[in-house]
Enzyme design. Structure first.
Site, short mmCIF file in Angstrom:
data_model
loop_
_atom_site.label_atom_id
_atom_site.label_comp_id
_atom_site.label_asym_id
_atom_site.label_seq_id
_atom_site.Cartn_x
_atom_site.Cartn_y
_atom_site.Cartn_z
N GLU A 142 0.13 -3.31 4.69
CA GLU A 142 -1.03 -2.40 4.80
C GLU A 142 -1.11 -1.71 6.16
O GLU A 142 -0.82 -2.31 7.18
CB GLU A 142 -2.31 -3.22 4.65
CG GLU A 142 -3.06 -3.03 3.38
CD GLU A 142 -3.58 -1.63 3.10
OE1 GLU A 142 -3.65 -0.80 4.02
OE2 GLU A 142 -3.95 -1.38 1.96
N ASP A 143 -1.54 -0.44 6.15
CA ASP A 143 -1.70 0.28 7.42
C ASP A 143 -3.16 0.52 7.78
O ASP A 143 -3.44 1.06 8.85
CB ASP A 143 -0.99 1.65 7.36
CG ASP A 143 -1.72 2.62 6.46
OD1 ASP A 143 -2.09 2.21 5.34
OD2 ASP A 143 -1.94 3.77 6.87
N THR A 149 1.38 10.37 3.94
CA THR A 149 0.56 11.40 3.29
C THR A 149 -0.71 11.71 4.07
O THR A 149 -1.44 12.63 3.71
CB THR A 149 0.18 10.95 1.86
OG1 THR A 149 -0.13 9.57 1.94
CG2 THR A 149 1.31 11.17 0.88
N ARG A 171 -11.68 8.45 -2.05
CA ARG A 171 -11.93 9.90 -1.94
C ARG A 171 -13.41 10.20 -1.68
O ARG A 171 -13.75 10.96 -0.77
CB ARG A 171 -11.47 10.57 -3.23
CG ARG A 171 -11.37 12.07 -3.11
CD ARG A 171 -10.95 12.69 -4.43
NE ARG A 171 -9.68 12.15 -4.92
CZ ARG A 171 -9.20 12.36 -6.15
NH1 ARG A 171 -9.86 13.13 -6.99
NH2 ARG A 171 -8.06 11.82 -6.53
N LYS A 200 -8.50 6.62 6.66
CA LYS A 200 -7.35 5.85 6.16
C LYS A 200 -7.80 4.68 5.28
O LYS A 200 -8.63 3.88 5.71
CB LYS A 200 -6.52 5.31 7.33
CG LYS A 200 -5.59 6.34 7.90
CD LYS A 200 -4.61 5.71 8.88
CE LYS A 200 -3.73 6.76 9.50
NZ LYS A 200 -2.92 6.22 10.59
N GLY A 201 -7.24 4.61 4.09
CA GLY A 201 -7.55 3.50 3.18
C GLY A 201 -8.88 3.63 2.48
O GLY A 201 -9.24 2.81 1.64
N ASP A 245 0.89 -1.15 0.00
CA ASP A 245 0.00 0.00 0.00
C ASP A 245 0.94 1.22 0.00
O ASP A 245 2.09 1.10 0.43
CB ASP A 245 -0.88 -0.04 1.27
CG ASP A 245 -1.67 1.24 1.43
OD1 ASP A 245 -2.33 1.65 0.48
OD2 ASP A 245 -1.61 1.83 2.54
N LEU A 246 0.46 2.35 -0.48
CA LEU A 246 1.35 3.52 -0.58
C LEU A 246 1.22 4.45 0.64
O LEU A 246 2.15 4.61 1.43
CB LEU A 246 1.05 4.28 -1.88
CG LEU A 246 1.83 5.57 -2.12
CD1 LEU A 246 3.32 5.30 -2.25
CD2 LEU A 246 1.32 6.26 -3.40
N ASP A 247 0.01 5.06 0.77
CA ASP A 247 -0.22 6.05 1.84
C ASP A 247 -0.15 5.37 3.21
O ASP A 247 -0.95 4.48 3.51
CB ASP A 247 -1.60 6.69 1.67
CG ASP A 247 -1.71 7.51 0.39
OD1 ASP A 247 -0.81 8.31 0.12
OD2 ASP A 247 -2.71 7.34 -0.33
N ASN A 259 -3.75 9.58 -7.00
CA ASN A 259 -2.55 10.43 -7.03
C ASN A 259 -1.26 9.62 -6.91
O ASN A 259 -0.18 10.20 -6.77
CB ASN A 259 -2.61 11.46 -5.89
CG ASN A 259 -3.69 12.50 -6.14
OD1 ASN A 259 -3.66 13.20 -7.14
ND2 ASN A 259 -4.68 12.57 -5.25
N SER A 265 -2.61 0.53 -4.30
CA SER A 265 -3.14 1.70 -3.58
C SER A 265 -4.46 2.18 -4.19
O SER A 265 -4.66 2.11 -5.39
CB SER A 265 -2.13 2.84 -3.65
OG SER A 265 -2.71 4.06 -3.23
N ALA A 266 -5.32 2.70 -3.31
CA ALA A 266 -6.60 3.26 -3.76
C ALA A 266 -6.42 4.62 -4.40
O ALA A 266 -7.31 5.12 -5.08
CB ALA A 266 -7.53 3.40 -2.56
N SER A 267 -5.27 5.24 -4.20
CA SER A 267 -5.11 6.64 -4.57
C SER A 267 -4.93 6.87 -6.07
O SER A 267 -4.11 6.22 -6.72
CB SER A 267 -3.90 7.24 -3.84
OG SER A 267 -3.68 8.55 -4.32
N LYS A 296 -11.13 -0.94 -1.28
CA LYS A 296 -10.82 -1.88 -0.19
C LYS A 296 -11.96 -1.77 0.83
O LYS A 296 -12.44 -0.66 1.03
CB LYS A 296 -9.48 -1.51 0.47
CG LYS A 296 -8.29 -1.54 -0.49
CD LYS A 296 -7.04 -0.95 0.18
CE LYS A 296 -5.90 -0.83 -0.81
NZ LYS A 296 -4.70 -0.19 -0.28
C1 BG6 Z 1 -5.74 5.93 0.20
C2 BG6 Z 1 -5.71 6.84 1.42
O1 BG6 Z 1 -4.47 5.39 -0.03
O2 BG6 Z 1 -6.14 6.68 -0.95
C3 BG6 Z 1 -7.07 7.51 1.61
O3 BG6 Z 1 -5.38 6.07 2.58
C4 BG6 Z 1 -7.45 8.25 0.32
O4 BG6 Z 1 -7.00 8.39 2.71
C5 BG6 Z 1 -7.44 7.29 -0.85
O5 BG6 Z 1 -8.75 8.82 0.46
C6 BG6 Z 1 -7.77 7.96 -2.18
O6 BG6 Z 1 -6.76 8.89 -2.47
P1 BG6 Z 1 -6.82 10.00 -3.61
O7 BG6 Z 1 -5.41 10.51 -3.64
O8 BG6 Z 1 -7.20 9.31 -4.89
O9 BG6 Z 1 -7.82 11.02 -3.20
MG MG Z 2 -2.65 3.22 3.57
#
Ligand code: BG6
Ligand code: MG
Length: 217
Positions: free
Chosen positions: A169-170, A17, A49, A45-46, A9-11, A118, A114-116, A145
């Site tokens: 994973e955190d 972050t 958005r 967390k996790g 996992d990234l964040d 970004n 990662s879910a992000s 997730k």
């Molecule tokens: C997860 C974070 O990795 O990504 C969440 O733990 C975040 O807090 C999610 O909401 C989505 O991220 P992003 O960058 O696409 O808004």
């Molecule tokens: Mg995380």
């Protein structure tokens, strides 16, 4: 266990972050007159958005229409991107690079899960965009997730069967996603919170290949 792939996992695992997510959500909450604390931030967390936005709106007893929700999420993301655009390699969490290096030397494949959305920007800012064999993130995966989609996609990209993969994973939802994918899971954080993980360490600094292969399933 035969170990062939490690999925990170990234964040909160490779970079911290959460503080930037907090600052950006807090700015939105302040504008909407919603009380939002660092403790509330733990619940995000996790979480994706839009689901994070839902939690914040619920704290303020607000239920705007979907166009307004999109507007809020976009605003928050613009502020968040302002923060992460200034990230530097110093923000990689301690022990991460050393551990990944150890895995690579042992011939174990590595991926991001990662879910992000970004993820590419963060990896580029901290200078590790070329480090991984595969990147499964919020831009290619759609089920949040604890759905296992992100980790199963990462395993598929690595061409490694899920049963030969370990996830780091955190977040509680992330640990559950790893278990739902049929993978071994190392929790990064506190054992009280991540009780379902097969093993929990405070950070990757406390992890090594030697420790990993000794984890009892
Ligand atoms: C997860 C974070 O990795 O990504 C969440 O733990 C975040 O807090 C999610 O909401 C989505 O991220 P992003 O960058 O696409 O808004
Ligand atoms: Mg995380």
């Amino acid at each position: 266990m035969v170990l062939k792939g490690c999925i990170f996992d990234l964040d909160g695992v490779l970079v911290d972050t959460a503080k930037y997510h907090f600052l950006a959500w807090k700015r939105l909450a302040d504008q909407l007159d919603i009380k939002f604390t660092e403790k509330d931030n733990e619940r995000l967390k996790g979480v994706s958005r839009m689901d994070s936005l839902e939690i914040i709106l619920e704290l303020g007893n607000l239920s705007p229409d979907s166009r307004t929700k999109e507007k809020y999420a976009t605003l928050k993301n613009q502020w968040y991107v302002d923060y992460i655009s200034k990230m530097t390699p110093e923000e990689i969490l301690p022990g991460s690079l050393e551990f990944i290096d150890e895995l690579k030397k042992a011939g174990i494949k590595t991926a991001i899960g990662s879910a992000s959305k970004n993820t590419p920007l963060i990896l580029k800012r901290v200078g590790i965009e070329k480090l991984f064999d595969a990147i499964a993130d919020g831009n290619i995966v759609h089920k949040a997730k604890p759905d296992p989609e992100v980790f199963l996609t990462a395993a598929q990209m690595l061409k490694v069967e899920p049963r030969f993969c370990v996830v780091f994973e955190d977040a509680i939802a992330g640990v559950q996603a790893a278990l739902n994918a049929g993978m071994l899971c190392v929790g990064i954080g506190s054992p009280d919170v991540l009780a379902k993980a097969h093993c929990v360490v405070p950070g990757l600094k406390e992890m090594s290949l030697g420790k990993l292969v000794k984890i009892k399933i």
